[in-house]
Design a protein around this motif. Structure first.
Motif, PDB file in Angstrom:
ATOM      1  N   HIS A  48      10.759   4.466  -1.118  1.00 11.77           N
ATOM      2  CA  HIS A  48       9.570   5.277  -1.348  1.00 11.77           C
ATOM      3  C   HIS A  48       9.596   5.990  -2.699  1.00 11.77           C
ATOM      4  N   HIS A  65       2.521   0.169   1.189  1.00  7.56           N
ATOM      5  CA  HIS A  65       1.682   1.372   1.272  1.00  7.56           C
ATOM      6  C   HIS A  65       0.369   1.243   0.505  1.00  7.56           C
ATOM      7  N   HIS A 105       8.187  -2.081  -1.051  1.00  6.81           N
ATOM      8  CA  HIS A 105       7.656  -1.135  -0.064  1.00  6.81           C
ATOM      9  C   HIS A 105       6.430  -0.382  -0.584  1.00  6.81           C
ATOM     10  N   HIS A 153       2.380   7.960   8.519  1.00  2.00           N
ATOM     11  CA  HIS A 153       3.242   7.534   7.412  1.00  2.00           C
ATOM     12  C   HIS A 153       2.410   6.916   6.280  1.00  2.00           C
TER      13      HIS A 153
HETATM   14 ZN   LIG Z   1       6.978   3.694   3.937  1.00  2.00          ZN
END
Ligand SMILES: [Zn+2]
Ligand SMILES: [Zn+2]
Length: 265
Positions: free
Chosen positions: A172, A196, A192, A117
């Motif tokens: 995302h 990442h 979020h 991911h």
């Molecule tokens: Zn994610």
């Protein structure tokens, strides 16, 4: 994959592609960006192995520890109004999600699954689907098992599943969205996207799926002003295709040609 899933994917595309175009966080990012087709494979097929795994986890949990929950608890829980059940579900499920997600970062063997991911280098709504089925089944298990054990009604759980999925796509998405002070309470795309980030200061931060305040509570929040990360991804040598990515966590380390570990510290 059922017809419902294809329809849901089409509806998501019709909603997110125009919004990403109008409110792009990175206006230069193309729809058909790097790894687009691989992420499309995830969106089309990954729910099959994930659902099998999740059903097995829920069945195992309800047939074992499920016996420990008295019937009157389930009756009291499911007789509440759906909106109240939904509110409770979001809180309970996200504590479960937080714990599982944090474990996937902390335990090196689990990280090999979760690294798939984090291999996303260009974030958008479609990239949200790139999750190894073992990762997805276990984190969803941590969210959903307590709900089934406590006896929430199936309509409240189904409603939650839709909200959770839609929120995941939004987190995302390549969208500039300022939610003001609510960003300390609810997970936003900025929240979020920092999860990442390929930047050491942001590693192992912002674990919550929906409620950012859980990270505030556990001291894992990283939300520097209005900024967004410069780049996303990991140094782990993740292969490019779906089948290779499914196999990656299980391959012996000698076969992977490991890059220097960067996320175990
Ligand atoms: Zn994610
Ligand atoms: Zn993560």
């Amino acid at each position: 994959m059922t017809l419902f899933n294809y329809k849901a994917l089409l509806i998501a595309a019709l909603i997110f592609i125009p919004i990403e175009h109008l409110f792009a966080l990175r206006p230069g990012q193309k729809i058909f960006r790097k790894a687009f087709f691989n992420d499309l494979i995830y969106a089309l097929f990954n729910s099959v192995p994930t659902t099998v795994g999740l059903i097995a986890i829920v069945a195992l949990a309800t047939s074992t520890v499920g016996e420990l929950v008295p019937d009157y608890v389930g009756h009291a829980v499911s007789s509440q109004p759906v909106w109240l059940q939904l509110t409770e579900i979001i809180v309970i499920a996200d504590f479960g999600f937080y714990g599982a997600h944090r474990a996937f970062h902390a335990v090196p063997f689990l990280w090999r699954f979760h690294a798939i991911h984090h291999s996303i280098e260009e974030l958008d709504w479609l990239a949200a689907h790139r999750i190894h089925p073992v990762d997805l089944a276990l984190t969803k298990g941590a969210s959903f098992v307590p709900l089934y054990l406590l006896g929430f009604s199936s309509s409240a759980i189904a409603l939650f599943a839709i909200i959770f999925h839609a929120h995941g796509l939004l987190l995302h998405a390549n969208i500039k969205l300022n939610i003001g002070p609510f960003r300390w309470l609810v997970a936003s795309p900025q929240f979020h996207h920092w999860h990442h980030a390929h930047e050491r200061a942001a590693y192992d931060k912002n674990f919550a799926g929906q409620l950012a305040f859980i990270d505030v509570l556990f001291g894992t929040m990283h939300l520097p002003g209005d900024t967004v990360p410069e780049r996303y991804g990991v140094d782990d040598p993740i292969p490019p295709t779906y089948v290779e990515q499914l196999a990656y966590p299980l391959l012996p380390k000698s076969k992977i040609n490991e890059a220097p570990a960067t996320r175990d510290a």
